[in-house]
Design an enzyme around this catalytic site. Structure first.
Site, PDB file in Angstrom:
ATOM      1  CE  LYS A   1      -1.832   2.568   3.153  1.00  0.00           C
ATOM      2  NZ  LYS A   1      -1.864   3.922   2.293  1.00  0.00           N
TER       3      LYS A   1
ATOM      4  CD  GLU B   1      12.994   3.767   7.893  1.00  0.00           C
ATOM      5  OE1 GLU B   1      12.923   4.749   8.697  1.00  0.00           O
ATOM      6  OE2 GLU B   1      13.161   4.145   6.854  1.00  0.00           O
TER       7      GLU B   1
ATOM      8  CB  CYS C   1      13.372   9.169   8.583  1.00  0.00           C
ATOM      9  SG  CYS C   1      13.518   7.865   7.614  1.00  0.00           S
TER      10      CYS C   1
ATOM     11  CD  GLU D   1      10.685  12.082  11.568  1.00  0.00           C
ATOM     12  OE1 GLU D   1      11.498  11.566  10.922  1.00  0.00           O
ATOM     13  OE2 GLU D   1       9.813  11.505  11.948  1.00  0.00           O
TER      14      GLU D   1
END
Length: 514
Positions: A191, A266, A300, A399
């Site tokens: 997906k 991850e 990231c 983040e």
């Protein structure tokens, strides 16, 4: 001129290939059945590129059924047969490189020079790597470890793998998930993010063109709530591989736990960039700008927290700010563009919110605003340098996922390493020093899945990528990724079983009632 609400033909030359729908199941494109539609938007212009029907649970069921049906034959294929198929896939990807590069730039806002030189070549290289690695699944040789018995280890595919990929690197993340799984003999239902499905669909089509059997690679494009959660919880999915935020990763883990699925996660990152006082200042400043602004900071592993030893601190801030101010924002398809837009206006506004709030407790040295003029309609944000923020502030700890670098000073080496580790994440980091002993200490003591020395951001197919702590667990790329997509079986032969009749006495003793 092109009509408002549609992308110019030269930006999207292959629109017709998606006319059949944004799902790809059992070797064929299809339309979603959720009853809802979604539009891919060009983030550089705000214009609709492609409107499609989203997948719902029925589409996920169909894709999982196709993957399950394809699994027996594909898992029984020899490593050489799977290797040959992946070599053909690498060739198809290489032949269509320009088409992939343009589609990736269009849906993500990446500069075309980045997708041409990084995203697409990296994907082709990854396919070539796993084509070779398919013949060399790691295992253990046979041996007599227990007297009259011979043992060996089988490394077997798991089954149907449900994969969920993010929007920041749609093509590469699809490849990172599909290639090791398929090389090991699994089948996949992927997906992609509903914002950026185009190159994942093209990848599945390329797999079919390469002769990979129908049902081995399937794509369902839908929302996380409707398609993603149904895929993660599906009883016929044996493993889930997810790349995305830590918050969503925790949700995925909770759903997968109900059926005790294998998990590969991850997740987020907040990479430290540690500059010691003997570092090459120019190299470090250039590395910081490249590492912070890669993919408009939507990475990231991007450099987000620069810790600079105090003797170099002010000079580093000055040089980094000057370099950021020289970065050229513009149309991703223009040759001179260094930095494109963020993926959506909502993401641009989220990044701006972090910087605006930081003005109350830190110094915004440069940037900190969306550009005006010709770029005003796009999701652009200027490269931004924030200095002197407290270590516990949100701009340091959270983040941001945008073109923002935060710079803080430190005094001793101990303090620099301590600050680098002062985060819940542990995906990537870098250390900058001309002293090999100092750099080596940093690589040992910084808690991250990758630590670069005097560089930041490069990756290669032969080496693993994955995090520590709340950055997740498991590895992408390299032969280490086969650990995620295979299960280990111990097989033991009793070399005397045919001749020996009294084996039961060893366990039960000499019982008269047997």
């Amino acid at each position: 001129m092109h009509h408002p609400g549609t992308a110019a033909p030269e930006r999207f030359p292959a629109r017709e290939r998606f006319a059949a729908g944004a799902q790809y199941v059992a070797g064929r494109p299809a339309k979603g059945t959720s009853g809802r539609t979604h539009s891919v938007v060009d983030p550089a212009t705000g214009e609709d590129v492609y409107t499609y029907e989203l997948a719902g649970p029925k589409d996920v069921d169909a894709a999982v059924a196709a993957a399950r049906a394809a699994f027996p034959a594909w898992s029984a294929a020899t490593p050489g047969e799977r290797s040959d198929a992946l070599h053909r896939l690498a060739a198809v990807l290489a032949d269509r490189a320009e088409e992939f590069a343009r589609a990736e730039s269009l849906q993500c806002g990446k500069p075309l020079k980045l997708t041409r030189e990084f995203d697409v070549p990296g994907t082709v290289d990854n396919a070539a790597f796993f084509a070779g690695a398919a013949r060399h699944l790691p295992g253990q040789s046979a041996g007599e470890y227990s007297g009259d018995h011979t043992s060996y280890v089988r490394r077997e595919p798991i089954g149907v793998v449900g994969s969920i990929a993010p929007w920041n690197y749609p093509l590469q993340m699809a490849a990172w998930k599909i290639l090791p799984a398929v090389a090991a003999g699994n089948t996949v239902v992927l997906k992609p993010a509903e914002l950026t499905p185009l190159t994942s669909l093209m990848f599945a089509e390329a797999a079919t063109a390469a002769g990979i059997p129908d049902g081995v690679v399937n794509i369902v494009t839908g929302t996380g709530a409707q398609a993603g959660e149904h895929l993660v919880g599906h009883p016929d999915v044996a493993m889930v591989s997810f790349t995305g935020s830590t918050a969503v990763g925790k949700r995925v883990a909770g759903i997968a736990t109900a059926t005790v699925k294998r998990l590969h996660l991850e997740l987020g990152g907040k990479a430290p960039f540690v500059v010691f006082d003997d570092a090459d200042l120019d190299a470090a400043a250039n590395g910081a700008v490249a590492g912070a602004l890669i993919n408009t900071g939507q990475d990231c592993t991007a450099a987000t927290r620069a810790y600079v030893q105090r003797p170099l601190y002010e000079a580093f801030v000055e040089r980094t700010a000057a370099l950021m101010e020289s970065v050229r924002l513009g149309d991703p398809f223009a040759p001179g563009t260094d930095l494109g837009p963020l993926v959506t206006h909502a993401q641009r506004d989220r990044v701006a919110g972090f910087v605006d709030r930081a003005r109350g407790y830190a110094r915004v040295v440069t940037g900190g605003a969306a550009p005006l003029g010709d770029l005003a309609n796009g999701a652009y944000y200027r490269p931004t340098l924030v200095a002197d923020a407290p270590q516990d502030s949100e701009v340091v700890q959270s983040e941001i996922f945008g073109p923002v670098l935060v710079v803080l000073p430190f005094d001793s080496d101990d303090a620099g390493i301590r600050l680098a580790n002062d985060t819940p994440y542990g995906l990537a980091a870098s250390a900058w020093s001309r002293d090999v002993y100092r750099a080596n200490r940093a690589t040992r003591e910084i808690k991250a899945g990758c630590v670069w020395v005097n560089d930041h951001i490069p990756i290669i197919s032969e080496m693993p990528h994955g995090g520590y702590r709340q950055s997740g667990f498991g590895k992408d790329m390299s032969s280490y990724s086969f650990e995620e997509y295979t299960q280990v079986k111990h097989v033991m032969f009793d070399n005397t079983a045919v001749a020996r009749k009294d084996w039961h006495r060893t366990i039960f003793g000499d019982r008269q009632d047997r």
